[in-house]
Design a protein around this motif. Sequence first.
Motif, PDB file in Angstrom:
ATOM      1  N   ASP A 112      -2.733  -4.103   4.223  1.00  0.00           N
ATOM      2  CA  ASP A 112      -3.691  -4.460   3.183  1.00  0.00           C
ATOM      3  C   ASP A 112      -5.068  -4.776   3.758  1.00  0.00           C
ATOM      4  OD1 ASP A 112      -2.657  -6.709   4.452  1.00  0.00           O
ATOM      5  OD2 ASP A 112      -3.012  -8.013   2.733  1.00  0.00           O
ATOM      6  N   LYS A 113      -5.167  -4.906   5.092  1.00  0.00           N
ATOM      7  CA  LYS A 113      -6.444  -5.262   5.725  1.00  0.00           C
ATOM      8  C   LYS A 113      -6.954  -4.165   6.651  1.00  0.00           C
ATOM      9  CE  LYS A 113      -5.109 -10.143   5.708  1.00  0.00           C
ATOM     10  NZ  LYS A 113      -4.807 -11.330   6.550  1.00  0.00           N
ATOM     11  N   SER A 114      -6.060  -3.665   7.485  1.00  0.00           N
ATOM     12  CA  SER A 114      -6.448  -2.649   8.459  1.00  0.00           C
ATOM     13  C   SER A 114      -5.641  -1.388   8.227  1.00  0.00           C
ATOM     14  CB  SER A 114      -6.205  -3.157   9.886  1.00  0.00           C
ATOM     15  OG  SER A 114      -6.440  -2.142  10.830  1.00  0.00           O
ATOM     16  N   HIS A 115      -6.311  -0.249   8.294  1.00  0.00           N
ATOM     17  CA  HIS A 115      -5.645   1.031   8.067  1.00  0.00           C
ATOM     18  C   HIS A 115      -5.643   1.861   9.351  1.00  0.00           C
ATOM     19  CE1 HIS A 115      -7.515   0.133   3.925  1.00  0.00           C
ATOM     20  NE2 HIS A 115      -6.333  -0.422   4.009  1.00  0.00           N
ATOM     21  N   ARG A 116      -5.577   1.158  10.473  1.00  0.00           N
ATOM     22  CA  ARG A 116      -5.539   1.819  11.768  1.00  0.00           C
ATOM     23  C   ARG A 116      -4.155   1.701  12.382  1.00  0.00           C
ATOM     24  NH1 ARG A 116     -11.182  -0.413  14.553  1.00  0.00           N
ATOM     25  NH2 ARG A 116     -12.608   0.415  12.951  1.00  0.00           N
ATOM     26  N   HIS A 162      -3.628   6.385   5.742  1.00  0.00           N
ATOM     27  CA  HIS A 162      -4.759   6.900   4.965  1.00  0.00           C
ATOM     28  C   HIS A 162      -4.652   6.486   3.501  1.00  0.00           C
ATOM     29  CE1 HIS A 162      -7.905   9.605   3.555  1.00  0.00           C
ATOM     30  NE2 HIS A 162      -7.056  10.082   2.661  1.00  0.00           N
ATOM     31  N   GLU A 163      -3.466   6.583   2.926  1.00  0.00           N
ATOM     32  CA  GLU A 163      -3.284   6.266   1.513  1.00  0.00           C
ATOM     33  C   GLU A 163      -3.328   4.764   1.243  1.00  0.00           C
ATOM     34  OE1 GLU A 163      -3.370   8.348  -0.839  1.00  0.00           O
ATOM     35  OE2 GLU A 163      -3.327  10.142   0.425  1.00  0.00           O
ATOM     36  N   ALA A 164      -3.298   3.944   2.299  1.00  0.00           N
ATOM     37  CA  ALA A 164      -3.431   2.500   2.100  1.00  0.00           C
ATOM     38  C   ALA A 164      -4.834   2.141   1.635  1.00  0.00           C
ATOM     39  CB  ALA A 164      -3.095   1.755   3.392  1.00  0.00           C
ATOM     40  N   SER A 165      -5.812   3.001   1.936  1.00  0.00           N
ATOM     41  CA  SER A 165      -7.182   2.783   1.453  1.00  0.00           C
ATOM     42  C   SER A 165      -7.268   3.170  -0.020  1.00  0.00           C
ATOM     43  CB  SER A 165      -8.167   3.627   2.265  1.00  0.00           C
ATOM     44  OG  SER A 165      -8.083   3.335   3.644  1.00  0.00           O
ATOM     45  N   PRO A 166      -8.083   2.465  -0.799  1.00  0.00           N
ATOM     46  CA  PRO A 166      -8.219   2.812  -2.224  1.00  0.00           C
ATOM     47  C   PRO A 166      -8.661   4.258  -2.405  1.00  0.00           C
ATOM     48  CG  PRO A 166      -9.205   0.666  -1.786  1.00  0.00           C
ATOM     49  CD  PRO A 166      -8.848   1.259  -0.444  1.00  0.00           C
ATOM     50  N   ALA A 167      -8.000   4.954  -3.319  1.00  0.00           N
ATOM     51  CA  ALA A 167      -8.346   6.352  -3.581  1.00  0.00           C
ATOM     52  C   ALA A 167      -9.486   6.473  -4.582  1.00  0.00           C
ATOM     53  CB  ALA A 167      -7.119   7.101  -4.109  1.00  0.00           C
ATOM     54  N   ILE A 168      -9.716   5.424  -5.360  1.00  0.00           N
ATOM     55  CA  ILE A 168     -10.748   5.448  -6.389  1.00  0.00           C
ATOM     56  C   ILE A 168     -12.009   4.766  -5.864  1.00  0.00           C
ATOM     57  CG2 ILE A 168     -11.338   4.741  -8.736  1.00  0.00           C
ATOM     58  CD1 ILE A 168      -8.334   4.695  -9.312  1.00  0.00           C
TER      59      ILE A 168
END
Length: 272
Positions: A112-116, A162-168
């Motif tokens: 929820d914080k880092s997408h790495r 990648h999909e953890a980041s908001p798509a909208i």
Amino acid sequence: MLTISTIAAIATALVIGLAANHYRCRQALEGGDETSVRDPLKTLAVLLVAFVMVMAAQSYDTASQAASSEAHRVDQLYEVADYAPEPQRERLQAAAVCYARAILAYEWPQMDKSHRMDSEASVWSSDFRRHFKELAHKNANTFEILVDVDDQRSAARQTRLHEASPAIPPTLFWFMTIALAATIGAFAFGLPCRRRPSHVILLCVLAALFTGSLLIVEDIDRPFSGYIRITSEAMADTTGDISSDFAQDHPGRPLPCDIRGARTGQTDSPER
């Protein structure tokens, strides 16, 4: 914070619309007719909600499939490694167990914080490739299958992150919020002056539905941290299964990591 702002925007539009309706009715001698602005606003609002909800749902579904696929590929990698000769068999299976543990302990809580990619998990995927090189000249068939499975695991992991980041995009979300708020305000403004309680009730229900739609979109657009979140159950099941299998396949042999998947020896370079 975004949830509060969304609710506040719809509630404010409702209050302003009702206040404007009250002022209009005080100035008018006859009952208020429906205003024509509501129909195009309503159409725009419905189209926006449908479009954005489809975007969010597709992103959520992709993230869910990626999380399940990654867990399945780790389990498959462990099983295929059973056909490799020693010592690569034990090393690959140990690395699979440690990778799954590290994903659960280090990478998943930070979704929820880092997408790495987390380095604690990536050292084990680097181990996979090192052991593949050792295996390449010993068992070509098993080597090819393992490389293919690992490629799929890596792709699923990257997709999950990648999909953890908001798509909208925030701009699109707030444009939709403003459009829905304007629609509610227009409906409130256009209420008949001699309205019945049912008119206000239906207006409040419409406002609640619009607000609920916005909150659902906001929630599923954060697939790993919202209320309707994707859990780590698939990876947890895989971790339990292959940990038990390792204890049975290699009795008395220690894993090169602790219970959280942290390496107990030297760390390799992380996956890139």
